[in-house]
Scaffold this motif. Structure first.
Motif, PDB file in Angstrom:
ATOM      1  N   UNK A   1      41.836  67.705  58.149  1.00  0.00           N
ATOM      2  CA  UNK A   1      40.623  67.866  57.358  1.00  0.00           C
ATOM      3  C   UNK A   1      39.393  68.114  58.201  1.00  0.00           C
ATOM      4  N   UNK A   2      39.569  68.187  59.524  1.00  0.00           N
ATOM      5  CA  UNK A   2      38.430  68.398  60.426  1.00  0.00           C
ATOM      6  C   UNK A   2      38.094  69.881  60.526  1.00  0.00           C
ATOM      7  N   UNK A   3      36.810  70.146  60.764  1.00  0.00           N
ATOM      8  CA  UNK A   3      36.332  71.498  61.013  1.00  0.00           C
ATOM      9  C   UNK A   3      35.801  71.548  62.436  1.00  0.00           C
ATOM     10  N   UNK A   4      36.323  72.481  63.245  1.00  0.00           N
ATOM     11  CA  UNK A   4      35.903  72.607  64.631  1.00  0.00           C
ATOM     12  C   UNK A   4      35.438  74.033  64.910  1.00  0.00           C
ATOM     13  N   UNK A   5      34.369  74.165  65.680  1.00  0.00           N
ATOM     14  CA  UNK A   5      33.883  75.485  66.070  1.00  0.00           C
ATOM     15  C   UNK A   5      34.714  75.974  67.248  1.00  0.00           C
TER      16      UNK A   5
ATOM     17  N   UNK B   1      34.290  78.494  62.330  1.00  0.00           N
ATOM     18  CA  UNK B   1      34.450  77.124  61.854  1.00  0.00           C
ATOM     19  C   UNK B   1      35.898  77.016  61.358  1.00  0.00           C
ATOM     20  N   UNK B   2      36.761  76.467  62.204  1.00  0.00           N
ATOM     21  CA  UNK B   2      38.194  76.425  61.904  1.00  0.00           C
ATOM     22  C   UNK B   2      38.509  75.160  61.115  1.00  0.00           C
ATOM     23  N   UNK B   3      39.085  75.359  59.936  1.00  0.00           N
ATOM     24  CA  UNK B   3      39.467  74.230  59.081  1.00  0.00           C
ATOM     25  C   UNK B   3      40.904  73.852  59.408  1.00  0.00           C
ATOM     26  N   UNK B   4      41.080  72.686  59.995  1.00  0.00           N
ATOM     27  CA  UNK B   4      42.420  72.187  60.317  1.00  0.00           C
ATOM     28  C   UNK B   4      42.891  71.314  59.147  1.00  0.00           C
ATOM     29  N   UNK B   5      43.739  71.899  58.318  1.00  0.00           N
ATOM     30  CA  UNK B   5      44.111  71.240  57.072  1.00  0.00           C
ATOM     31  C   UNK B   5      44.904  69.961  57.302  1.00  0.00           C
TER      32      UNK B   5
ATOM     33  N   UNK C   1      34.422  77.055  71.712  1.00  0.00           N
ATOM     34  CA  UNK C   1      33.577  78.203  72.032  1.00  0.00           C
ATOM     35  C   UNK C   1      33.075  78.082  73.475  1.00  0.00           C
ATOM     36  N   UNK C   2      33.091  79.228  74.209  1.00  0.00           N
ATOM     37  CA  UNK C   2      32.625  79.307  75.602  1.00  0.00           C
ATOM     38  C   UNK C   2      33.487  78.511  76.593  1.00  0.00           C
TER      39      UNK C   2
END
Length: 468
Positions: A39-43, A32-36, A59-60
């Motif tokens: 503010x979005x979180x992306x897998x 779960x990457x937090x892009x500061x 992912x994949x």
């Protein structure tokens, strides 16, 4: 018969294209990457080689192989933390203690520090080079080297200036040392030399930060070219409607620094503050609130630190340097103690107002020798917590660490966000810091360039940091 053969060949070619495999040194998968920046979180998967982020993908989304893989399922990844105000200092007898701090930073997920002036420059430069070569465990160090101040400076090792010629020589010295920015202190420097030192530093292309003599105004400091204001005393002065009156009294010797504090707090007005905030924004000036150490010092007369877990990592030499501030706090009058606590509360509100106004803040602990109970490593987390406790959002607080730190030192090509081409300085957390800022301390792993530190290895770093 020819047509089926062609179809078979086309299928084989297409299959080969699908099976293209990319090779990496390290893959962090299912994170779960937090892009500061958003503010979005992306897998995503983060794919790393040679100490840099080669790709970041859903992912994949591709086939790859890696020499090492970290399955970050259920974990949160963000850029390694930056402590934007520390001190490596205390003289030759404390070189070993200061070197020990480097492990404490990594154990706390801090992959970069800004050393805001000290007297161990040659050791710091040596450590800096060893860390870059991955021969020494520690954070990337950006250092000011010795501070610039006036004659009979408070801090050992300072470059003392009394004239413009002295300023030129001081900056020649800093250039020869190859420092990363210039730090100007305010204990003895004259108003004219202070402003001249800022201007000359900017002429030479330096980023410059510092304190501010109360014998000059905040506008004068900003107009001279100051890039970063360390601590909130000087911002408070610029937000007071009576700043000119207080400045004149200080220049005439009628009052001192601490005498001015109550009057400046009383002189704070929203209209003056709003104008000051706009000036800071328009001139791209960063502010370092240092809230945690402010609270720590303000309540030393009430809080018993004798059982602090981090004392064991400091060693007797560092702890001995704490005594000056401790005795000063204990010997202060009741009025002085109350004023200090009022000031601490005021600064918390001021930090929130600065953030709300869009002024760029930098998270800095001010940890190091002489700064009682502000411990290297853990204090950066306490600073982020102090920001949030005073009303700053967790996202904005996190931005004051690595993204703003990289921007302040013009290092955004390499640091500050998780994207292709950036240095692979990362921290993996067991829980989401956007939901609870205390989760910054729930560290699962730290990646520093090519180096990977598991939770067990981070615990070993702490264990090996206990000083005799």
């Amino acid at each position: 018969m020819i047509r089926p053969l062609l179809l078979s060949l086309l299928f084989m070619i297409a299959s080969c294209k699908k099976e293209t495999i990319n090779y990496y040194d390290l893959a962090i998968t299912n994170a779960q990457v937090i892009h500061l920046e958003t503010g979005k979180i992306e897998k995503q998967n983060i794919l790393i080689s040679a100490g840099g982020i080669e790709a970041i993908e859903p992912v994949d989304s591709s086939n790859f192989k890696a020499d090492s893989t970290i399955d970050a399922s259920g974990k949160y990844v963000l850029p390694g933390f930056w402590d934007n105000h520390i001190h490596l200092r205390g003289g030759d007898s404390l070189i070993k203690n200061n070197k020990n701090f480097l492990k404490l930073f990594i154990a706390n997920g801090i992959t970069t520090v800004r050393d805001a002036g000290g007297d161990l420059t040659h050791s710091v430069m040596d450590w800096k080079n060893q860390i870059e070569l991955e021969e020494l465990v520690g954070p990337t160090i950006f250092t000011a080297g010795p501070k610039i101040d006036g004659p009979n400076s408070r801090w050992a090792g300072s470059l003392e200036v009394e004239s413009e010629d002295d300023i030129v020589q001081a900056l020649d010295s800093l250039e020869s040392l190859n420092v990363d920015f210039v730090k100007i202190y305010d204990s003895r420097i004259s108003p004219d030399n202070y402003l001249a030192a800022i201007r000359e530093s900017k002429k030479r292309g330096f980023t410059v930060s510092g304190h501010m003599p109360f014998t000059v105004t905040l506008d004068e400091t900003i107009n001279a070219g100051m890039d970063g204001i360390e601590h909130l005393y000087y911002i408070m002065k610029g937000c007071a409607s009576n700043e000119m009156e207080i400045t004149e009294k200080l220049n005439q010797g009628e009052i001192g620094f601490w005498d001015a504090m109550p009057a400046l707090m009383e002189g704070y007005t929203d209209s003056t503050a709003h104008k000051t905030f706009n000036t800071l924004k328009e001139n791209d000036v960063f502010v370092v609130p240092t809230l945690h150490i402010g609270e720590t010092l303000s309540y030393m007369d009430e809080v018993d630190h004798s059982n602090d877990a981090y004392l064991q990592y400091m060693g007797d030499g560092i702890v001995q340097t704490y005594q000056g501030r401790i005795q000063s706090a204990l010997n202060s009058s009741e009025e002085a103690r109350e004023n200090r606590k009022r000031l601490d509360a005021f600064f918390g509100e001021l930090a929130k107002s600065l953030d709300s106004a869009g002024v760029q803040l930098l998270a800095g602990s001010d940890s190091g020798a002489f700064n009682s109970y502000a411990y290297p490593g853990i204090s950066l987390h306490k600073e982020l917590q102090a920001m949030v406790e005073n009303g700053i959002s967790p996202l904005d607080a996190l931005r004051t660490s690595s993204p703003n730190g990289a921007k302040f030192l013009s290092q955004t090509d390499d640091y500050g966000r998780i994207s292709k081409g950036k240095v692979s300085d990362l921290v993996i957390l067991d829980a989401n810091p956007l939901e609870n800022i205390q989760n910054t301390q729930k560290i699962y792993s730290v990646i520093k360039g090519n180096q990977v530190f598991s939770k067990k290895q981070l615990q070993e770093l702490l264990k090996n940091s206990v000083m005799d």
